[in-house]
Design a protein around this motif. Structure first.
Motif, PDB file in Angstrom:
ATOM      1  N   PHE A  83     -10.850 101.812  46.142  1.00  0.00           N
ATOM      2  CA  PHE A  83     -10.733 101.376  47.535  1.00  0.00           C
ATOM      3  C   PHE A  83     -10.803  99.860  47.675  1.00  0.00           C
ATOM      4  CE2 PHE A  83     -12.022 105.821  47.959  1.00  0.00           C
ATOM      5  CZ  PHE A  83     -10.979 106.266  48.758  1.00  0.00           C
ATOM      6  N   TYR A 116      -6.625 115.223  52.707  1.00  0.00           N
ATOM      7  CA  TYR A 116      -5.546 114.678  51.871  1.00  0.00           C
ATOM      8  C   TYR A 116      -5.576 115.384  50.525  1.00  0.00           C
ATOM      9  CZ  TYR A 116      -2.698 110.958  49.660  1.00  0.00           C
ATOM     10  OH  TYR A 116      -1.721 110.240  49.000  1.00  0.00           O
ATOM     11  N   HIS A 147     -15.110 102.566  53.053  1.00  0.00           N
ATOM     12  CA  HIS A 147     -15.386 103.601  52.053  1.00  0.00           C
ATOM     13  C   HIS A 147     -16.826 104.078  52.232  1.00  0.00           C
ATOM     14  CE1 HIS A 147     -15.993 104.631  47.492  1.00  0.00           C
ATOM     15  NE2 HIS A 147     -15.904 105.712  48.243  1.00  0.00           N
ATOM     16  N   ASP A 182      -1.573 106.134  47.965  1.00  0.00           N
ATOM     17  CA  ASP A 182      -2.622 105.934  48.966  1.00  0.00           C
ATOM     18  C   ASP A 182      -2.285 104.773  49.900  1.00  0.00           C
ATOM     19  OD1 ASP A 182      -4.680 107.641  49.364  1.00  0.00           O
ATOM     20  OD2 ASP A 182      -6.183 106.520  48.257  1.00  0.00           O
ATOM     21  N   SER A 195     -10.599 116.637  50.667  1.00  0.00           N
ATOM     22  CA  SER A 195      -9.516 116.239  49.768  1.00  0.00           C
ATOM     23  C   SER A 195      -9.576 116.847  48.365  1.00  0.00           C
ATOM     24  CB  SER A 195      -9.465 114.706  49.672  1.00  0.00           C
ATOM     25  OG  SER A 195      -9.327 114.137  50.944  1.00  0.00           O
ATOM     26  N   GLU A 225     -10.991 110.570  56.631  1.00  0.00           N
ATOM     27  CA  GLU A 225     -10.397 111.394  55.572  1.00  0.00           C
ATOM     28  C   GLU A 225     -11.519 111.915  54.692  1.00  0.00           C
ATOM     29  OE1 GLU A 225      -8.366 110.639  51.426  1.00  0.00           O
ATOM     30  OE2 GLU A 225      -7.041 109.890  53.020  1.00  0.00           O
ATOM     31  N   TYR A 226     -11.581 113.229  54.546  1.00  0.00           N
ATOM     32  CA  TYR A 226     -12.670 113.800  53.758  1.00  0.00           C
ATOM     33  C   TYR A 226     -12.265 115.137  53.148  1.00  0.00           C
ATOM     34  CZ  TYR A 226     -13.732 116.299  58.192  1.00  0.00           C
ATOM     35  OH  TYR A 226     -13.675 117.045  59.349  1.00  0.00           O
ATOM     36  N   TYR A 263     -12.874 106.586  54.524  1.00  0.00           N
ATOM     37  CA  TYR A 263     -12.666 107.498  53.409  1.00  0.00           C
ATOM     38  C   TYR A 263     -14.036 107.959  52.917  1.00  0.00           C
ATOM     39  CZ  TYR A 263      -7.858 105.649  52.972  1.00  0.00           C
ATOM     40  OH  TYR A 263      -6.559 105.280  53.189  1.00  0.00           O
TER      41      TYR A 263
END
Length: 587
Positions: free
Chosen positions: A360, A176, A380, A332, A139, A136-137, A350
């Protein structure tokens, strides 16, 4: 370095010790001993603990080099050198394997020629299974600036997703979007007062941001705006169709705009999702936690979980506001549980700035308290800040501002350079060069550190820049074009003994190190391992190009040198693509 060479040496050492080939292979590294034609691999006993009788407790003690030397000598005596290993020596407990330059050159060029775009991406012991990985990046938040932090997340995340794919894993890239909370109510109310349909269609991200700023400014003198915003968001949470339709429209327009900008960066996503998707799941999560007596009500009326036993640095996680609504952390966690069902991920990464470390840690802590073992699979990737990134307009709040500035400055530089070749589409070339410059500047240092962005230094073709890498690649393409030899030529017909110059030997040797840089980047989760490798490769290419002339040389020499330069070009292109660059063939 060439994988097959290390495999052979690892097998020899395994036969002479009580350790497995798989344990030894990753620890064979290039040795820099100062001699231009010295091609050495090293293996340190103090690191590998090859002696089977060593006690675990002794590993933490200061190494006794006399003892290590003696043990290393014993191992060396058990090894019979194959043809490609000229000598085995020992120094301070380290085994050095000196390789035959001719063997290395021939093997490297053959490997690159056969593997092409796959060169350098060998599965290592323990990492040869295909994993399901989520990254996931980027965002960004709808209606808020796409700042330098989002750009860093985009570039680092894209590299990491590329890397995992090249290593053979199944990767899902997720963007996201932030589109929930009272601020979205402010945007909805503001659009009623300040919105313009034509501007929204033309440039949705910029116009929504302008509306958001104007609404916040107006609210300073009109407190009823805050009340209207809270009411609108309350209706969103309750499922009001008109309110949700507005949010859905803003989101779709923004995603379409983002996609156009990401395309300029060469970035794509498999999924666009958002906080709003998990609003109802977040409420269900709160209810589940209360029913399980994990969530307690604080004096402020918030719903909290005590994580002191699993997350002592961030011991209290708040998952519900005093009015019972969810928070970002709650949504989240709901997203994690949903992704576990849909993707059955082995690892989820993430890519978010280091300021979110506590978030996180708490996310994993709550999952652990819920007995969700997926907390162990969440990572993370932290990064630092970019200082000084702005355009001529001032502080750049939109990614398009940054990309336009890079393109325009690069186009200006091209027109001022006499050596620039005439281009069919100079703006496209300038765009690619500008993006390459930004990527390399961002990824060549440790991602955790802050760095200062300086346009003039970033866009120059001199020194360690993305423009330098592009120039190196284009120069190699030009050499091949001007001295064309069919790539199908048999390697057996080429006399590799003709590549005897130090510049040729060192270039071939360094090409063989590419997979080491790739593996290091994967283990350390640091793009700099690949970025710095490519810069060193570029300098070696330049040195070899100055010394090893192709044009005007005898035909057999041309063939050998072109084979070497072609291998350098393929390796350079592989690494540039891994970083997210588009290699240029002419500039």
């Amino acid at each position: 370095m060439t994988f097959i060479i290390r495999k052979l040496i690892a097998r020899m050492v395994a036969d002479a010790t009580a350790r497995s080939e798989d344990a030894i292979l990753p620890l064979l590294t290039p040795a820099l001993k100062g001699k231009k034609n010295s091609l050495d691999l090293k293996l340190g006993l103090s690191v590998t603990s090859l002696n089977s009788d060593e006690e675990d407790g002794s590993r933490s003690k200061r190494p006794d080099f006399n003892v290590l030397n003696e043990k290393a000598m014993q191992i060396a005596k058990k090894i019979t050198c194959p043809d490609h290993v000229q000598n085995i020596s020992v120094e301070k407990g380290v085994l050095y394997f000196s390789l035959d330059p001719l063997y290395v050159i021939k093997q490297v060029i053959q490997d690159v020629s056969e593997q092409q775009g796959h060169y350098g991406y060998h599965p290592y012991p323990g990492n040869d299974g295909k994993l399901n990985i989520i990254v996931e990046y980027s965002s960004p938040n709808i209606a808020k600036p796409f700042h330098a932090g989002h750009l860093r997340s985009t570039l680092i995340g894209n590299f990491f997703a590329n890397l995992q794919e090249r290593l053979g894993h199944n990767v899902t890239r997720i963007n996201y979007l932030g589109d929930w909370g009272t601020q979205f109510g402010i945007l909805g109310v503001g659009f009623q007062d300040f919105g313009n349909e034509e501007k929204l269609r033309m440039n949705p991200i910029q116009h929504l941001y302008e509306v958001y700023v104007a609404t916040n400014k107006a609210a300073q003198n009109d407190p009823t705006i805050w009340e209207r915003a809270k009411d609108l968001f309350r209706r969103m949470e309750q499922g009001d169709s008109d309110a949700l339709a507005m949010r859905h429209r803003f989101q779709n327009l923004s995603i379409a705009d983002y996609k156009r900008t990401y395309q300029r960066l060469g970035v794509h996503f498999d999924e666009y999702c958002s906080e709003s998707q998990y609003s109802s799941e977040a409420q269900n999560l709160i209810n589940t936690l209360r029913d399980g007596n994990l969530l307690t009500t604080s004096k402020r009326g918030t719903g909290d979980i005590n994580l002191s036993d699993v997350c002592p640095r961030f011991p209290i996680a708040t998952l519900a506001k005093s009015d019972g609504s969810s928070l970002y952390l709650t949504r989240d966690i709901a997203a994690v549980l949903d992704r576990r069902k849909r993707h059955t991920f082995d690892d989820m990464y993430y890519v978010v700035d280091k300021g979110q470390e506590g978030h996180f840690e708490q996310l994993k802590g709550v999952l652990r308290k819920m007995d969700q073992d997926c907390f162990q699979r969440i990572h993370h990737i932290k990064f630092g800040k970019v200082l000084g990134m702005q355009s001529r307009k001032g502080t750049a709040v939109f990614l398009t501002d940054i990309l336009d500035e890079a393109r325009d400055r690069m186009l200006h530089n091209m027109t001022q350079t006499s050596t620039t070749k005439e281009q069919e589409d100079p703006e496209r070339v300038a765009e690619i060069l500008g993006v390459s410059a930004i990527i390399l500047q961002d990824l060549k240092g440790s991602v955790i550190t802050d760095y200062k962005f300086e346009w003039d230094r970033v866009l120059t073709s001199q020194g360690d820049t993305g423009v330098f890498l592009q120039y190196s690649h284009a120069r190699l393409c030009s050499i091949e074009e001007m001295n064309s030899i069919p790539e199908s030529s048999s390697h057996d017909d080429i006399d590799w003994n003709l590549l005897c110059e130090p510049e040729a030997v060192q270039l071939a040797w360094f090409i063989s190190h590419y997979d080491v840089a790739v593996r290091r980047a994967a283990l350390e989760r640091e793009p700099k391992a690949v970025a710095q490798y490519l810069l060193q490769l570029g300098h070696l290419i330049s040195r070899a190009n100055n010394k090893l002339k192709v044009k005007g040389s005898p035909a057999d020499v041309q063939r050998a040198r072109l084979g070497l330069f072609r291998s350098a070009r393929i390796t350079l292109a592989n690494g540039m693509k891994l970083l997210g660059m588009t290699p240029l063939t002419q500039m």
